[in-house]
Scaffold this motif. Structure first.
Motif, short mmCIF file in Angstrom:
data_model
loop_
_atom_site.label_atom_id
_atom_site.label_comp_id
_atom_site.label_asym_id
_atom_site.label_seq_id
_atom_site.Cartn_x
_atom_site.Cartn_y
_atom_site.Cartn_z
N LEU A 162 1.41 -1.47 -0.43
CA LEU A 162 0.03 -0.07 0.03
C LEU A 162 0.94 1.23 0.28
O LEU A 162 0.12 2.49 -0.80
CB LEU A 162 -0.68 0.27 1.31
CG LEU A 162 -1.85 -1.04 1.18
CD1 LEU A 162 -2.15 -0.68 2.90
CD2 LEU A 162 -2.47 -1.48 0.07
N GLY A 163 1.95 0.78 0.64
CA GLY A 163 2.74 2.26 0.25
C GLY A 163 4.33 2.45 1.15
O GLY A 163 4.95 0.93 1.38
N LYS A 164 5.21 2.88 1.50
CA LYS A 164 6.42 3.28 1.88
C LYS A 164 6.56 3.42 3.34
O LYS A 164 6.04 4.79 3.25
CB LYS A 164 7.44 3.80 0.75
CG LYS A 164 8.26 3.44 1.37
CD LYS A 164 9.61 4.49 0.80
CE LYS A 164 11.37 4.57 1.10
NZ LYS A 164 12.10 5.13 0.52
N ILE A 165 7.22 3.04 4.45
CA ILE A 165 6.59 3.67 5.12
C ILE A 165 8.17 4.48 5.54
O ILE A 165 9.37 3.72 5.67
CB ILE A 165 6.98 2.61 6.41
CG1 ILE A 165 5.93 1.72 6.54
CG2 ILE A 165 7.15 2.50 7.89
CD1 ILE A 165 6.45 0.47 7.45
N LEU A 166 7.97 5.64 6.38
CA LEU A 166 8.80 6.74 5.93
C LEU A 166 10.03 6.86 7.82
O LEU A 166 9.09 6.18 8.78
CB LEU A 166 8.14 8.05 5.84
CG LEU A 166 7.35 8.13 4.56
CD1 LEU A 166 6.56 9.09 4.42
CD2 LEU A 166 8.25 7.89 3.47
N PRO A 167 10.58 7.79 7.28
CA PRO A 167 11.06 7.14 8.91
C PRO A 167 11.06 8.41 10.38
O PRO A 167 10.81 8.32 10.90
CB PRO A 167 12.65 7.87 8.61
CG PRO A 167 12.38 8.37 7.26
CD PRO A 167 11.48 7.96 6.87
#
Length: 142
Positions: free
Chosen positions: A82-87
């Motif tokens: 669904l998406g990219k986990i960001l820091p």
């Protein structure tokens, strides 16, 4: 109309069959993603995947993940691409929220009607998606 895809969601209470519901938060116009589960043959709200933090900086395709069951929700996001986990993290009160850059094309596959409404609230996304046509080799700009 094509039936919305159903996604598997595993959490501490077992396995759920989930459909996503895409929308826009009223305050801040951020991306809302709800999770629906079937109860007695009817699709009802199961949980919110996202939380509204209108005073935290984020792009239109980014959202913060609801803190209740956030580990399972982040696994769900990764599993279903669904998406990219960001820091970066968002904050409200004593809570810290994970930030995700969602794939809007993927969300369109999962809730086309919800994404139509989302795009209506964000006309700037239509402008970005319009790619200029390539000029033919022999064409000159006037």
């Amino acid at each position: 109309m094509k039936e919305q895809p159903i996604l598997g969601y595993d959490w501490e209470m077992g396995h759920e069959e989930i459909k996503l519901e895409i929308g826009t938060y009223y305050t801040g116009k951020g991306l809302y993603i709800g999770m629906l589960a079937k109860e007695d043959g009817v699709w009802e709200s199961f949980s919110d995947l996202t939380v509204n933090l209108p005073f935290e900086r984020s792009d239109v395709h980014e959202a913060f993940i609801q803190d209740f069951g956030s580990k399972e929700k982040l696994k769900f996001i990764q599993k279903h691409k669904l998406g990219k986990i960001l820091p970066e993290r968002g904050h409200s009160g004593f809570c810290t929220y994970a930030k995700v850059a969602f794939d809007l094309k993927r969300l369109e596959e999962l809730d086309p009607e919800g994404m139509k409404r989302f795009y209506k609230d964000h006309p700037e996304l239509e402008e970005q998606s319009q790619v200029p046509k390539k000029k033919k080799r022999n064409q000159m700009e006037r």
